[in-house]
Design an enzyme around this catalytic site. Sequence first.
Site, PDB file in Angstrom:
ATOM      1  N   GLY A   1      19.519  35.567  28.552  1.00 43.01           N
ATOM      2  CA  GLY A   1      18.191  35.164  28.119  1.00 43.01           C
ATOM      3  C   GLY A   1      18.141  34.079  27.073  1.00 43.01           C
ATOM      4  O   GLY A   1      17.137  33.954  26.365  1.00 43.01           O
TER       5      GLY A   1
ATOM      6  N   SER B   1      43.894  44.160  19.921  1.00 39.68           N
ATOM      7  CA  SER B   1      43.192  45.435  19.765  1.00 39.68           C
ATOM      8  C   SER B   1      43.851  46.587  20.505  1.00 39.68           C
ATOM      9  O   SER B   1      43.471  47.740  20.306  1.00 39.68           O
ATOM     10  CB  SER B   1      41.738  45.301  20.216  1.00 39.68           C
ATOM     11  OG  SER B   1      41.671  45.020  21.595  1.00 39.68           O
TER      12      SER B   1
ATOM     13  N   LYS C   1      32.858  48.275  23.452  1.00 38.09           N
ATOM     14  CA  LYS C   1      33.926  49.256  23.695  1.00 38.09           C
ATOM     15  C   LYS C   1      33.392  50.689  23.621  1.00 38.09           C
ATOM     16  O   LYS C   1      33.742  51.534  24.448  1.00 38.09           O
ATOM     17  CB  LYS C   1      35.051  49.053  22.688  1.00 38.09           C
ATOM     18  CG  LYS C   1      35.805  47.741  22.850  1.00 38.09           C
ATOM     19  CD  LYS C   1      36.847  47.553  21.761  1.00 38.09           C
ATOM     20  CE  LYS C   1      37.588  46.243  21.944  1.00 38.09           C
ATOM     21  NZ  LYS C   1      38.592  45.996  20.875  1.00 38.09           N
TER      22      LYS C   1
END
Length: 793
Positions: A360, A678, A721
Amino acid sequence: MDQLPNKTQLSIIPLTQTVLFPEVKSEIRLNKRTGEAIVKHLEEDDSFAIGLAIKEGGESNPPPDEKFHKIGALVKVKSQRLHRGGYHFQIQAIERVEVSNIQQINKFHVADYKPVYDINDLNELDASKMLDYMKEITYEISKHIKGSDPYVKAVESFNTIPQLMGYLMPFLNSSLQEKQTLLEISSLRERGIKFMDLLLQQKESIKLQMEMAQKFSEESNKNYRKAFLREQLKAIQEELNEGNEGGSKKKDYRAEIEAAGMPDDVETVALEELDKLESQGPGSHESHVIRSYLDLLIALPWRPSTKVDIDINKARDILNDQHFGLDKVKERILQHLAVMKLKKEKQGSILLLVGPPGTGKTSLGKSIAEALERKYVRISLGGVRDEAEIRGHRRTYVGALPGRIIQGMKKAGERNPVFVLDEVDKIMAAYQGDPASALLEVLDPEQNNSFSDHYLEVPYDLSDVFFVATANTTRTIPGPLLDRMEVIELSSYTATEKFHIGKDHLIDLVLEEHGLTRDQIHIEEEAIKSIIDKYTQEAGVRGLRKQLTKLARVVSEKIVSAKVETPFVINNGNIEDLLGNQVTRHDMAQVDNPPGVVTGLAWTPVGGEILFVEAMNMEGTGQLTLTGQLGDVMKESAKISLSLVRSRLAFNLNGIDFKKSDLHIHVPSGSMPKDGPSAGVALFASVASLLMKRKIDPQLAMTGEITLRGSILPVGGIKEKVLAAHRAEIKKIILPKENKKDLKDVPDDVQEQLSFVFIDTIEDLIKETLDIELPKQEAVVINHSNEAGVSSR
């Protein structure tokens, strides 16, 4: 007639551009090296040689043996001379010969030969008719060619078909292969018929060329006549308009310039151009250029726009009505509008909306324009590689145009539009210039009050323009350009946000596009959720709209064909029949994980995902194998994890000899590249679980970066996540302690269904995953000795 040679082996004169026919005199040119060798050999052969054509692709010097044709002509060399670095041979072709046993000697070839006699299957009457017909065709061709009289007279002197054929062949537009094929025909009848075919082809080709040239000449004359008459008509009309008050009037540029509200310096330039236009003659080629320039100056908005008080509450309602979610983004936009309201609409910065496709960004610019009650202008900069696209071309160039910025301002008709610069991250630098550098002036509030366009050549004030740029990433945006914009990041939509966007906005939009109403089709909420989960995998909602469009098409066909009753209900029971098999799949929490298998969390451009880290050990030589398309950072995390396990958990590993044991770590979905720090805690937990032979809860997921000293560092993408873990039915999540603040971005209903554990060391990680208490690592003080060559700080 020349006496024929006694030898059965002669030197070969290579022919690359022609084919020799018997009874023909010709001149052959050879390079100096080949020519000298042949001249020396000719002295031994009584000046006889073989003219042999070379096949296509054999133009090397000297050519390979296999590149020679087998049929050629026995030639008598009348004379030779050295001219401009090459040899010129005057020769007389005598008869056709067939060669064999071609050999290369030094820099030329020799070959055995034998005569090839013609089959005389023409009587005198047929031969005479054929010769006359050939001459008649030649005369017809010569009528279309200037200066051909001397050659026609030469044709009249020939009394045999071979003589005429050999004379005319060099003038025919035929390929070397066609000429060689003609030479190899032994039958005089067949050779004569084939030659007449080539003559007729030449005749038709010349006739066609003449017709095309005549047609082109007529068309050119016609166009020239039209242009000349048009100029005369234009001059006559101008004269009539000057003397006829009731006729159509010229455009009054002077009055329009005075009424445009231009600054004094710009108006001075415009009046100078007008004086130049009035001094031009009616046929001047510069008149059109000057008129186009004056039309642009008059059309541009120069007067200050009417100020409209910014209604913050109205702007908030518009943003909320047109965009679901994006609360932080909308709040930041409202803050920017509030500053503009306090500063009397004087803009202080330029916004850059950064986010994945379909979230958007462009439509937010349109909503801002509606909230501010301003005109909306959008230009796409994706793939732009020419600086002139931004600054325009100088008027000295033919077909010059102003840049897209000035064109957009002309289209807006106001000085303060909302100007959306779409896809600024996809601008490309090329030899035409760097468009991103040209944007520096446009997007700098300190400079854009006097923007200079190459076509306009006068300063233009852009300080009232509300610039909104959009991009998918900031990595490809040059630093100086990025520094001039205030970045607002749009994250991917959650499944809940996609559901509400689809339910409240997209369905009505799609139904309207397909001429349907809610009385004809009803999509249940569970069906919308299934479409989002099983048929789309994206950060935005474009894929969702495509699937809804597909449903509308299918239902439209059924309704028009009277196959179903209305309203047609779409639910989980028939969604697969309408859309086909599900397109996407997501990993779910396992019922049981063996030792060495751990559930990790990953961020992707289209949302979060869970991933499994699998480890296995076996007898070997101490090697570490990593598979699953892991990037360099992820590979380093695996090595760090192994080093930490060996150093911190050595007393719990039951005497494992790492020198005699191999370790293999795999992350499934091997076709997808994976990288980033990570996954460090998941890699460490996987190796520890395997070597200590302890299972880890399958409904426990984790993420975080690990260091060699055992610290857990924060990572990004926490919102995505956590949402992925919730979707996969994970119950507990381990996060770095510094990421606790990021949970405020996670919806409350998701947080209520999950439990979170925050850690900052691997001792905390081992406690939560394997229920083992490890002593805290003592801080190690390293004395950097200057003697060791390391400078201490």
